[in-house]
Design a protein around this motif. Structure first.
Motif, short mmCIF file in Angstrom:
data_model
loop_
_atom_site.label_atom_id
_atom_site.label_comp_id
_atom_site.label_asym_id
_atom_site.label_seq_id
_atom_site.Cartn_x
_atom_site.Cartn_y
_atom_site.Cartn_z
N THR A 107 28.35 49.13 59.45
CA THR A 107 29.34 49.87 60.09
C THR A 107 30.73 49.70 59.43
O THR A 107 30.90 48.86 58.30
N LYS A 108 31.83 50.54 59.93
CA LYS A 108 32.95 50.24 59.10
C LYS A 108 33.63 49.02 59.08
O LYS A 108 34.38 48.30 58.33
N GLU A 109 33.61 48.39 60.44
CA GLU A 109 33.92 46.91 60.65
C GLU A 109 33.30 46.01 60.02
O GLU A 109 33.92 45.06 59.22
N GLN A 110 31.97 46.16 59.75
CA GLN A 110 31.11 45.36 58.78
C GLN A 110 31.55 45.33 57.45
O GLN A 110 31.85 44.22 56.77
N VAL A 111 32.04 46.55 57.02
CA VAL A 111 32.30 46.72 55.57
C VAL A 111 33.65 45.94 55.50
O VAL A 111 33.81 45.08 54.25
N ARG A 112 34.50 46.00 56.36
CA ARG A 112 36.00 45.49 56.34
C ARG A 112 35.91 43.93 56.23
O ARG A 112 36.67 43.48 55.32
N LEU A 113 34.96 43.39 57.23
CA LEU A 113 34.96 42.09 57.12
C LEU A 113 34.14 41.47 55.81
O LEU A 113 34.43 40.30 55.18
N PHE A 114 33.17 42.33 55.39
CA PHE A 114 32.46 41.63 54.36
C PHE A 114 33.31 41.68 52.97
O PHE A 114 33.34 40.76 52.43
N ASN A 115 34.15 42.68 52.98
CA ASN A 115 35.07 42.79 51.87
C ASN A 115 36.06 41.76 52.05
O ASN A 115 36.75 40.99 51.14
#
Length: 216
Positions: A107-115
């Protein structure tokens, strides 16, 4: 030298598991790809060595927010988040390598937290050097995570000693005034565990050198 050998082996094992990750296999099956590659390579290259290894692969939103939970028979699914964590030791010298990854699209939030977690880990890994305190290293990673509002989910230390054991003192913690010295070995692994989103943790092992640190 032994730590470098262990680093090669843990990287090889982690790579083998990641390359074979797919929906439909269990966490334990994911682990076995790397285990097989590790044991076969050690037997081929270092036939007289002892080898120790440890691996966990919690998957899914609920299991990845539990730090250090062991692998089980849960099957990987499309859209899953997985924290694949490995330690390996050749002749008793341990190193660690850990990666967060996804099956399919995050998800977009997962991408943000991953980065965010990746940047925190990278910043601490590049900054750590003799003369700093353990708390200073922790504050670099923690500051990046706090600045974007996720500090309450960083329920972890930035890193721990490693070498003769999988987890050793000293730790890279916010409350440690320990002055770091050349030759110390640490994992660098800031993390966040966010209910409903997932856990995110990347880890590398570094050896402190005269002017910085070397990632192995």
């Amino acid at each position: 030298k032994m730590l470098e050998m262990s680093g090669e082996m843990v990287n090889l094992a982690l790579k083998a598991s990641l390359e074979n990750a797919r929906a439909g296999i269990s966490e334990l099956e994911l682990d076995q790809f790397g285990n097989k590659a590790l044991l076969e390579e050690v037997a081929r290259r270092y036939p007289n060595a002892t080898v120790n290894h440890h691996v966990i692969s919690p998957s899914g939103v609920e299991r990845t927010i539990m730090p250090h939970v062991y692998s089980n028979t849960r099957k990987l699914e499309r859209g899953d988040i997985i924290i694949h964590s490995r330690q390996a030791g050749i002749n008793g010298y341990w190193v660690e390598n850990e990666r967060t990854f996804f099956i399919g699209e995050p998800t977009k939030e997962q991408v943000r937290l991953f980065n965010m977690v990746y940047q925190a880990q990278k910043a601490a890994r590049e900054a750590i050097r003799p003369g700093m305190t353990a708390a200073e290293v922790d504050s670099i990673a923690r500051g990046i995570i706090q600045d974007v509002g996720y500090g309450e989910y960083f329920i972890h230390r930035t890193g721990h000693g490693i070498g003769i054991g999988m987890h050793e003192e000293p730790s890279l913690r916010f409350d440690s005034g320990l002055v770091l010295q050349e030759g110390m070995v640490f994992s660098i692994e800031p993390a966040v565990f966010v209910p409903g989103v997932g856990g995110f943790r990347h880890s590398d092992t570094v050896i402190l050198t005269k002017n910085g640190a070397r990632t192995i």
